[in-house]
Design a protein around this motif. Structure first.
Motif, PDB file in Angstrom:
ATOM      1  N   CYS A  81     -13.919  -0.955  16.158  1.00  0.00           N
ATOM      2  CA  CYS A  81     -12.538  -1.196  15.731  1.00  0.00           C
ATOM      3  C   CYS A  81     -12.468  -1.404  14.226  1.00  0.00           C
ATOM      4  O   CYS A  81     -11.532  -0.931  13.551  1.00  0.00           O
ATOM      5  N   GLY A  82     -13.462  -2.114  13.660  1.00  0.00           N
ATOM      6  CA  GLY A  82     -13.478  -2.323  12.214  1.00  0.00           C
ATOM      7  C   GLY A  82     -13.655  -1.018  11.455  1.00  0.00           C
ATOM      8  O   GLY A  82     -12.988  -0.776  10.437  1.00  0.00           O
ATOM      9  N   ILE A  83     -14.553  -0.170  11.946  1.00  0.00           N
ATOM     10  CA  ILE A  83     -14.757   1.131  11.281  1.00  0.00           C
ATOM     11  C   ILE A  83     -13.503   1.994  11.388  1.00  0.00           C
ATOM     12  O   ILE A  83     -13.086   2.646  10.420  1.00  0.00           O
ATOM     13  N   GLY A  84     -12.864   2.000  12.567  1.00  0.00           N
ATOM     14  CA  GLY A  84     -11.639   2.776  12.721  1.00  0.00           C
ATOM     15  C   GLY A  84     -10.527   2.280  11.821  1.00  0.00           C
ATOM     16  O   GLY A  84      -9.801   3.091  11.205  1.00  0.00           O
ATOM     17  N   PHE A  85     -10.398   0.950  11.694  1.00  0.00           N
ATOM     18  CA  PHE A  85      -9.376   0.405  10.805  1.00  0.00           C
ATOM     19  C   PHE A  85      -9.670   0.771   9.353  1.00  0.00           C
ATOM     20  O   PHE A  85      -8.754   1.087   8.574  1.00  0.00           O
ATOM     21  N   GLY A  86     -10.957   0.760   8.969  1.00  0.00           N
ATOM     22  CA  GLY A  86     -11.318   1.148   7.607  1.00  0.00           C
ATOM     23  C   GLY A  86     -10.994   2.595   7.317  1.00  0.00           C
ATOM     24  O   GLY A  86     -10.508   2.930   6.227  1.00  0.00           O
ATOM     25  N   LEU A 115      -8.653   4.413   8.792  1.00  0.00           N
ATOM     26  CA  LEU A 115      -7.204   4.538   8.668  1.00  0.00           C
ATOM     27  C   LEU A 115      -6.707   4.004   7.329  1.00  0.00           C
ATOM     28  O   LEU A 115      -5.812   4.590   6.702  1.00  0.00           O
ATOM     29  N   LEU A 116      -7.293   2.906   6.871  1.00  0.00           N
ATOM     30  CA  LEU A 116      -6.869   2.330   5.598  1.00  0.00           C
ATOM     31  C   LEU A 116      -7.205   3.263   4.441  1.00  0.00           C
ATOM     32  O   LEU A 116      -6.369   3.493   3.538  1.00  0.00           O
ATOM     33  N   ILE A 117      -8.404   3.815   4.459  1.00  0.00           N
ATOM     34  CA  ILE A 117      -8.793   4.742   3.393  1.00  0.00           C
ATOM     35  C   ILE A 117      -7.932   5.998   3.416  1.00  0.00           C
ATOM     36  O   ILE A 117      -7.502   6.514   2.372  1.00  0.00           O
ATOM     37  N   ALA A 118      -7.635   6.497   4.628  1.00  0.00           N
ATOM     38  CA  ALA A 118      -6.785   7.688   4.733  1.00  0.00           C
ATOM     39  C   ALA A 118      -5.379   7.412   4.219  1.00  0.00           C
ATOM     40  O   ALA A 118      -4.777   8.236   3.508  1.00  0.00           O
ATOM     41  N   GLY A 119      -4.839   6.228   4.531  1.00  0.00           N
ATOM     42  CA  GLY A 119      -3.498   5.893   4.047  1.00  0.00           C
ATOM     43  C   GLY A 119      -3.453   5.757   2.543  1.00  0.00           C
ATOM     44  O   GLY A 119      -2.519   6.246   1.884  1.00  0.00           O
ATOM     45  N   ILE A 120      -4.475   5.101   1.969  1.00  0.00           N
ATOM     46  CA  ILE A 120      -4.503   4.950   0.512  1.00  0.00           C
ATOM     47  C   ILE A 120      -4.687   6.306  -0.171  1.00  0.00           C
ATOM     48  O   ILE A 120      -4.050   6.606  -1.195  1.00  0.00           O
TER      49      ILE A 120
END
Length: 282
Positions: free
Chosen positions: A107-112, A114-119
């Protein structure tokens, strides 16, 4: 985006690299610290640095919210829960749910990601900043309020429900059910007597000693000093004044005077009786 990056001053770059390094170290300490209280404090420091970043970029509302809400309220709630529940490094680290660490890592890797993709999309995508000026035309705070209470009102309410659930969970965890009968006052008194504890109140410093200073041990009626009347710290430092010899000398002198006085009182009736007998014979 390149023009904005080129316009970055030296002070902003130094601030970012210095505070960013400290924030990353604080985040790592949050995970690696053995004590829960130390982890919570490291997380609070990381949140404060994030608030500084918000303020430096002109997001004053987010900076204040980061300090007041997250660092000041939520982190204090975490600390209170840790202190009330009593989480220590001695607690068992055995997993009660199998595989939860792997799921947390995924879950932490997936959230990371998504965060990198959004930025990346916001930074490199075409027209990333279109509409930002119109949204903040009336002010940053007013624009955020309009989004929170219109477009994102459902997510905002869900977040509030989660915080309330966390508070209720903390209350449930801190509530301890009594598994044994509470002892009565009589039973507690009998226990103290059986254990040989000092039952009456401790005597005050300087009792029977002509002094009332805290560095003078109180004297018992026989003149010996009582160790219960002086502070252990002062005794360890060697700052206790001994007046027992003076008091013992005074007691001996008092006893001597008392014996002399009693001896005189005994002799006087005998003398009076002898005088009366001689007068009667005459």
């Amino acid at each position: 985006m390149s023009a904005l990056a080129a316009a970055t001053s030296t002070g902003e770059a130094v601030q970012f690299w210095v505070l960013g390094t400290v924030a990353v170290v604080g985040a790592l300490c949050t995970i690696l610290m053995r004590k829960a209280v130390h982890s919570a404090l490291c997380l609070a420091g990381t949140m404060i640095i994030m608030a500084v970043f918000y303020l430096a970029n002109g997001a004053y509302f987010l900076g204040v919210v980061q300090i007041v809400v997250y660092t000041g309220a939520i982190m204090m709630l975490f600390l209170f829960v840790v202190m009330l529940v009593g989480v220590t490094a001695a607690d068992s680290l055995k997993e009660t749910l199998k595989g939860q660490r792997w799921w947390a890592a995924l879950c932490g890797i997936g959230f990371g990601v998504l965060l990198i993709a959004g930025i990346g999309h916001a930074s490199l995508g075409p027209g990333a900043f279109i509409g930002l000026g119109e949204a903040n035309a009336a002010g940053n705070v007013e624009g955020l309020a309009a989004l929170i209470f219109t477009k994102y009102v459902f997510a905002f309410e869900i977040t509030g429900a989660l915080l309330i659930t966390a508070a209720v969970g903390a209350m449930v965890l801190t509530h301890r059910e009594r598994t044994e009968r509470a002892k009565t006052q009589r039973e507690l008194a009998e226990q103290r007597v059986s254990e040989g504890k000092h039952l009456p109140p401790l005597p005050a410093p300087g009792v029977y000693a002509r002094h009332n200073a805290v560095d003078i041990a109180g004297l018992l009626p026989d003149g010996t000093p009582s160790e219960l009347t002086v502070n252990k710290t002062l005794r360890a430092r060697g700052q206790i004044r001994d007046v027992s010899r003076e008091a013992l000398n005074d007691l001996k002198a008092l006893e001597r005077r008392s014996e002399e006085r009693l001896g005189r009182d005994r002799d006087e009736p005998d003398r009076d009786g002898r005088r009366d007998g001689q007068e009667a014979k005459r």
